[in-house]
Structures are given as C-alpha cells and as structure tokens.
Design a protein around this motif. Structure first.
Motif, PDB file in Angstrom:
ATOM      1  N   ALA A 166       0.840  -1.193   0.000  1.00  0.00           N
ATOM      2  CA  ALA A 166       0.000   0.000   0.000  1.00  0.00           C
ATOM      3  C   ALA A 166       0.882   1.253   0.000  1.00  0.00           C
ATOM      4  CB  ALA A 166      -0.910  -0.003   1.222  1.00  0.00           C
ATOM      5  N   GLY A 167       0.467   2.216  -0.820  1.00  0.00           N
ATOM      6  CA  GLY A 167       1.242   3.433  -0.984  1.00  0.00           C
ATOM      7  C   GLY A 167       2.239   3.383  -2.117  1.00  0.00           C
ATOM      8  N   GLY A 168       2.443   2.200  -2.674  1.00  0.00           N
ATOM      9  CA  GLY A 168       3.395   2.031  -3.751  1.00  0.00           C
ATOM     10  C   GLY A 168       2.815   2.372  -5.110  1.00  0.00           C
ATOM     11  N   SER A 169       3.619   2.098  -6.132  1.00  0.00           N
ATOM     12  CA  SER A 169       3.249   2.440  -7.507  1.00  0.00           C
ATOM     13  C   SER A 169       3.492   1.266  -8.444  1.00  0.00           C
ATOM     14  CB  SER A 169       4.073   3.641  -7.985  1.00  0.00           C
ATOM     15  OG  SER A 169       3.855   4.777  -7.184  1.00  0.00           O
ATOM     16  N   LEU A 170       2.722   1.234  -9.499  1.00  0.00           N
ATOM     17  CA  LEU A 170       2.910   0.285 -10.592  1.00  0.00           C
ATOM     18  C   LEU A 170       2.554   0.975 -11.893  1.00  0.00           C
ATOM     19  CD1 LEU A 170       1.343  -3.105  -9.409  1.00  0.00           C
ATOM     20  CD2 LEU A 170       3.762  -2.674  -9.862  1.00  0.00           C
ATOM     21  N   ARG A 171       3.101   0.487 -12.984  1.00  0.00           N
ATOM     22  CA  ARG A 171       2.749   0.999 -14.309  1.00  0.00           C
ATOM     23  C   ARG A 171       2.362  -0.175 -15.187  1.00  0.00           C
ATOM     24  NH1 ARG A 171       6.043   2.887 -19.275  1.00  0.00           N
ATOM     25  NH2 ARG A 171       4.841   4.627 -20.143  1.00  0.00           N
ATOM     26  N   LEU A 172       1.126  -0.162 -15.636  1.00  0.00           N
ATOM     27  CA  LEU A 172       0.641  -1.190 -16.545  1.00  0.00           C
ATOM     28  C   LEU A 172       0.830  -0.747 -17.988  1.00  0.00           C
ATOM     29  CD1 LEU A 172      -2.726  -2.186 -14.825  1.00  0.00           C
ATOM     30  CD2 LEU A 172      -0.412  -3.001 -14.346  1.00  0.00           C
ATOM     31  N   SER A 173       1.116  -1.715 -18.843  1.00  0.00           N
ATOM     32  CA  SER A 173       1.250  -1.449 -20.273  1.00  0.00           C
ATOM     33  C   SER A 173       0.336  -2.382 -21.045  1.00  0.00           C
ATOM     34  CB  SER A 173       2.700  -1.676 -20.728  1.00  0.00           C
ATOM     35  OG  SER A 173       3.593  -0.834 -20.043  1.00  0.00           O
TER      36      SER A 173
END
Length: 120
Positions: free
Chosen positions: A14-21
């Motif tokens: 929680a609080g993190g980041s991800l980038r979907l492609s």
C-alpha cells in the motif's frame, strides 16, 4: 488477428506504484479509444480510465488524482500509471480497445488481464 497484451501487474505494498502497459496489434490503434477496466474478486468489472483517440481522458472517481492513463500511438500502446495504491485497488486489470469501423461497425477487444495485488 486483433490482440491486446497487458503487462506490468504484480504485488506491491500500500502506498506504492505500478505501471501497466498494453500493446495492441491487428487494429488501427491511433483511431481506437482505449481503456483500462478492473475486476476484483466477487465484483463486477468496472471502468478505471479511458483515453480517446484524440487524447481526452476520463477516470473513475475512486482513482482520480492517483492514476494516469496515457498512450503512445507510435508504439501502439496504452499505459496506466498507478500511484498511492490501496488494498482496494487489488484486481485483475484489463485493457480495452474500441474502434468504430466504416464497414463492420464497432469493434471491441479485451486483453487477457494482468493481476495487481496491493498488500496492507
């Protein structure tokens, strides 16, 4: 053959980041409206964000200010940058393409989905 291939899902705190492609093939990408949807366990699939062929974006209220959708027509790709992730964002995320064809009408395509898990 029209195909959407998603990548970038995974486990994050929680609080993190991800980038979907999502990379599209077999479709006139620059003319397509693209979107990201998600489906959590036991729930219906819901809209997360969309971006039109002209670049207009729309977001679900639950992700406004945290997620950003973008596209790169040169790479036939659409992206979803997800920040300040919450456990409630846990779901399978699906890429969607919509293209109105002169002959054949609306073409709608879904990707296979990528799982995003946000731990507390």
């Amino acid at each position: 053959q029209v195909q959407l291939v998603e990548s970038g899902g995974g486990l994050v705190q929680a609080g993190g980041s991800l980038r979907l492609s999502c990379e599209a093939s077999g479709i006139t990408f620059r003319k397509s409206d693209m979107g990201w949807y998600r489906q959590a366990p036991g729930k219906q699939r819901e809209l997360v964000a969309t971006i039109t062929s002209g670049g207009t974006t729309n977001y679900a209220d639950s992700v406004k200010g945290r997620f950003a959708i973008s596209r790169d027509n040169a790479k036939n790709s659409v992206y979803l940058a997800m920040n300040s992730l919450k456990p409630g964002d846990t779901a399978v995320y699906y890429c969607n393409a919509k293209l109105m064809r002169f002959i054949g009408g609306l073409l709608e395509v879904w990707g296979q989905g990528t799982l995003v898990t946000v731990s507390s």
